[in-house]
Design an enzyme around this catalytic site. Structure first.
Site, PDB file in Angstrom:
ATOM      1  N   LYS A 164      24.450  19.427  15.373  1.00 13.94           N
ATOM      2  CA  LYS A 164      23.216  19.016  14.713  1.00 13.94           C
ATOM      3  C   LYS A 164      22.884  20.066  13.645  1.00 13.94           C
ATOM      4  O   LYS A 164      23.181  21.248  13.826  1.00 13.94           O
ATOM      5  CB  LYS A 164      22.100  18.955  15.764  1.00 13.94           C
ATOM      6  CG  LYS A 164      20.757  18.510  15.253  1.00 13.94           C
ATOM      7  CD  LYS A 164      19.743  18.537  16.399  1.00 13.94           C
ATOM      8  CE  LYS A 164      18.360  18.125  15.946  1.00 13.94           C
ATOM      9  NZ  LYS A 164      17.395  18.175  17.061  1.00 13.94           N
ATOM     10  N   MET A 213      12.243  17.513  12.029  1.00 11.89           N
ATOM     11  CA  MET A 213      12.690  17.209  13.389  1.00 11.89           C
ATOM     12  C   MET A 213      11.589  16.648  14.293  1.00 11.89           C
ATOM     13  O   MET A 213      11.878  16.248  15.408  1.00 11.89           O
ATOM     14  CB  MET A 213      13.294  18.440  14.087  1.00 11.89           C
ATOM     15  CG  MET A 213      14.445  19.064  13.333  1.00 11.89           C
ATOM     16  SD  MET A 213      15.451  20.082  14.402  1.00 11.89           S
ATOM     17  CE  MET A 213      14.564  21.618  14.338  1.00 11.89           C
ATOM     18  N   SER A 239      15.234  13.758  17.354  1.00 13.37           N
ATOM     19  CA  SER A 239      15.730  14.189  16.066  1.00 13.37           C
ATOM     20  C   SER A 239      17.250  14.358  15.986  1.00 13.37           C
ATOM     21  O   SER A 239      17.785  14.407  14.871  1.00 13.37           O
ATOM     22  CB  SER A 239      15.048  15.486  15.666  1.00 13.37           C
ATOM     23  OG  SER A 239      15.413  16.538  16.526  1.00 13.37           O
ATOM     24  N   GLY A 262      12.108  15.836  23.125  1.00 11.30           N
ATOM     25  CA  GLY A 262      12.959  14.725  23.564  1.00 11.30           C
ATOM     26  C   GLY A 262      14.074  14.457  22.576  1.00 11.30           C
ATOM     27  O   GLY A 262      14.710  13.401  22.594  1.00 11.30           O
ATOM     28  N   SER A 263      14.331  15.422  21.699  1.00  4.57           N
ATOM     29  CA  SER A 263      15.208  15.199  20.553  1.00  4.57           C
ATOM     30  C   SER A 263      16.691  15.025  20.893  1.00  4.57           C
ATOM     31  O   SER A 263      17.450  14.546  20.056  1.00  4.57           O
ATOM     32  CB  SER A 263      15.047  16.324  19.538  1.00  4.57           C
ATOM     33  OG  SER A 263      13.868  16.114  18.800  1.00  4.57           O
TER      34      SER A 263
END
Ligand code: NAG
Length: 599
Positions: A164, A213, A239, A262-263
């Site tokens: 990421k 994000m 995100s 919770g990405s």
């Protein structure tokens, strides 16, 4: 005397006149000075703003150009490899589960080059469809040669891995979708990247995320919108959305994400893959970028994203090693406990399909109920669990804590940027003065109490003293939650996940969608997400009657967001108490066994 007096008065009046004249001139000059100063200031401000805007546009263009160079380099590398190996077949490699891929790489039935170039080619193709890549890491080619030379083959020997964007990588930006962070390449690899490399992994691309994000959509003004591989009208979630899209479409076999609300879990749910957020601090986050640096209430974590649970376990085993404990001494030196993970003892599993705050969609509730029945069938004990005071936990603890500063640390990162249209609504609200937020909340309270309380929580805590009270409240709540858990003597917990995937653009209107996941960042419990079923026509029919708990604009937004979702994956969350990563992953493995047997 008379004459001299006259002369004197004349002189006086003349002097007075002169003074008045001087005063007039001075005043005029002063006025002109003020006016011209004012004018200069305004002109300077406008000029500065304009220069800033031009510079910002330039930075954005540079970032896009850099990405395009990277994509070109990927294309060229693949072409060259294919010229030398014309019979290379990529799908047979990219469709392999990670466990088989590592086997074949280790026993030599697949060459490291064939695997890396297969993934580069596939990632490139997936990107063309979904717009999920932001950067190519060209040193992957030399890294591969170095890893091949090593005597010991690490657990991730020559496995291509995606990162990421916020995962720090030497010489590359971690921009978080914000111009603010562009042109600031990382001075060194983040600890996780260093350890992954030591274990043989080959990081090869970085992936897209939503601006800042803090959204479960996946678009920003620099690189645009990433799409969901299962349905292009849908967002891949966020995100860590670029990761999830790439992995679900087989452009990567293992990825590193990050999760503060919770990405990791949101995009895994939306794209139908597995993701795991460990207890805070169990893995290093050193070298990760964030626009809310210093915020500690919701605990941010790095974690794996992949197509099956075995991959998550392999990632955890590979990282929980002396190298990480040495490179980041703030990580507890606790290796992976295989005994707990491999135990065959039946589990006592708490479960709930609704929390009283945000009613899951019909398919998401069914996902929990179906999984519960299957787990019972496999000999586990399922016990209903009532999560205590969810609305209080979400608003007063999570949101008020995350925005403890009233959101100023986050919003100042947008000072030189173009706000992404999908974040505009949230952003407008975040930027309001606290008094305006309070007033909006006050007037909305009688009609939409849930939304009013949520708005009020965005005002933050006020003072340091209040902040300490807030920290105490989080501690008390964690105690209360754990007490419920212990009372039922639970090993683990099964609970709903937001899903299926929302339409592009809808998440920005529904910040509370994070409520399913952010609870466990506040509690700091390890939590994973995995797909267990898909949306049926009956689920879709039932969705039309969905009123939620409040039948307020948010509940209506849910229907708009998820309609047209037949066939999309739906997941569940698996939770354990802090530091019980192995137990959490074991529940995930059990869920995978019973639900895949079904299919
Ligand atoms: C290598 O491992 C794969 C996957 O486990 C297996 O199918 C294959 O037969 C093995 N090949 C060799 C040469 O051992």
């Amino acid at each position: 005397m008379q004459g001299s007096e006259d002369t004197l008065s004349l002189a006086c009046s003349e002097a007075g006149g002169l003074l008045a004249m001087i005063q007039f001139l001075l005043e005029a000059a002063l006025n002109r000075f003020i006016l011209s100063t004012l004018f200069c200031w305004v002109a300077a401000l406008v000029l500065l703003k304009w220069v800033g805007h031009v510079k910002m546009k330039q930075k954005m263009a540079d970032a896009r150009q850099q990405r395009d160079h990277g994509l070109d380099a990927m294309g060229k590398a693949v072409k060259q490899f294919k010229n030398e190996h014309p019979d290379q077949e990529i799908e047979s490699i990219t469709s392999l589960p990670l466990s088989q891929l590592t086997e074949k790489l280790k026993n030599g039935s697949l060459s490291p080059e064939s695997v890396l170039y297969a993934y580069i080619e596939k990632a490139l193709a997936v990107h063309k469809e979904l717009n999920c890549l932001t950067d190519f890491l060209p040193d992957c080619e030399t890294l591969l040669q170095e890893v091949k030379k090593q005597k010991d083959k690490g657990p991730l020997y020559c496995v291509p891995i995606s990162l990421k964007d916020d995962v720090g990588y030497k010489g590359h930006d971690s921009h978080c979708g914000l111009v603010h962070f562009l042109g600031k390449p990382g001075p060194e690899d983040s600890v996780i990247v260093q350890v992954l490399k030591k274990q043989g992994a080959i990081p090869f691309v970085k992936t897209n995320l939503p601006q800042s994000m803090i959204n479960f959509d996946c678009s920003n003004s620099i690189f645009g919108q990433t799409l969901n591989p299962r349905n292009h009208k849908k967002t891949p979630g966020g995100s860590s959305g670029g990761e999830a899209a790439l992995i679900a479409a087989e452009g990567s076999v293992l990825g590193v994400g990050s999760d503060v609300l919770g990405s990791i879990r949101m995009p895994c749910s939306f794209c139908g893959i597995c993701g795991f957020k460990p207890t805070g601090y169990r893995l290093s986050t050193s070298g990760f970028e964030t626009p809310v640096q210093g915020m500690k209430t919701a605990v941010s974590m790095s974690g794996p994203m992949a197509r099956d649970v075995d991959s998550l376990v392999l990632f955890m085993k590979a990282l929980l090693c002396e190298d990480m404990f040495h490179l980041d001494p703030t990580v507890p030196p606790v290796p992976f406990n295989d005994e707990v993970y491999s135990s065959k003892r039946p589990l006592r599993i708490g479960y709930y399909d609704a929390d009283g705050y945000f009613l899951p969609t019909p398919s998401a509730r069914r996902a929990v109920q179906d999984t519960k029945a299957l787990l019972e069938g496999a000999g586990h004990e399922l016990i209903i669990f009532n999560p205590p005071r969810t609305e209080y936990a979400i608003n007063e603890l999570c949101i008020r804590g995350f925005f403890a500063d009233g959101g100023s640390t986050l919003t100042e990162k947008f000072d030189v940027d173009i706000i992404d249209p999908h974040l505009q609504q949230q952003m407008t609200f975040w930027k309001l003065p606290t008094l305006a937020k309070r007033m909006m909340s006050f007037f909305m309270k009688p009609m939409y109490p849930r939304i009013a309380n949520h708005m009020n929580a965005h005002c933050g805590v006020g003072s340091v003293k209040e902040f300490w009270k807030h920290n105490t409240a989080v501690k008390e709540y964690t105690k209360e939650y754990t007490k419920e858990w212990k009372k039922l003597n639970l090993d683990v917990l099964l609970c709903p996940m937001l899903g299926p995937a929302f339409n592009v653009g809808t998440p920005g209107k529904l910040f509370a969608g994070f409520s399913f996941t952010m609870l466990f960042n506040i509690l700091n419990f390890p939590t994973g997400v995995m797909p267990v079923t898909t949306v049926t026509a009956e689920d879709e029919e039932e969705l039309k009657q969905y009123k939620g708990y409040f039948d307020d604009p948010w509940d209506k937004e849910v229907i708009k967001g998820v309609e047209g979702g037949v066939g999309l994956p739906v997941g569940v969350q698996c939770v354990a108490l802090p530091w019980q990563e192995e137990l959490c992953l074991r529940l995930m493995k059990e869920v995978e066994k019973v639900t895949r047997r079904q299919k």
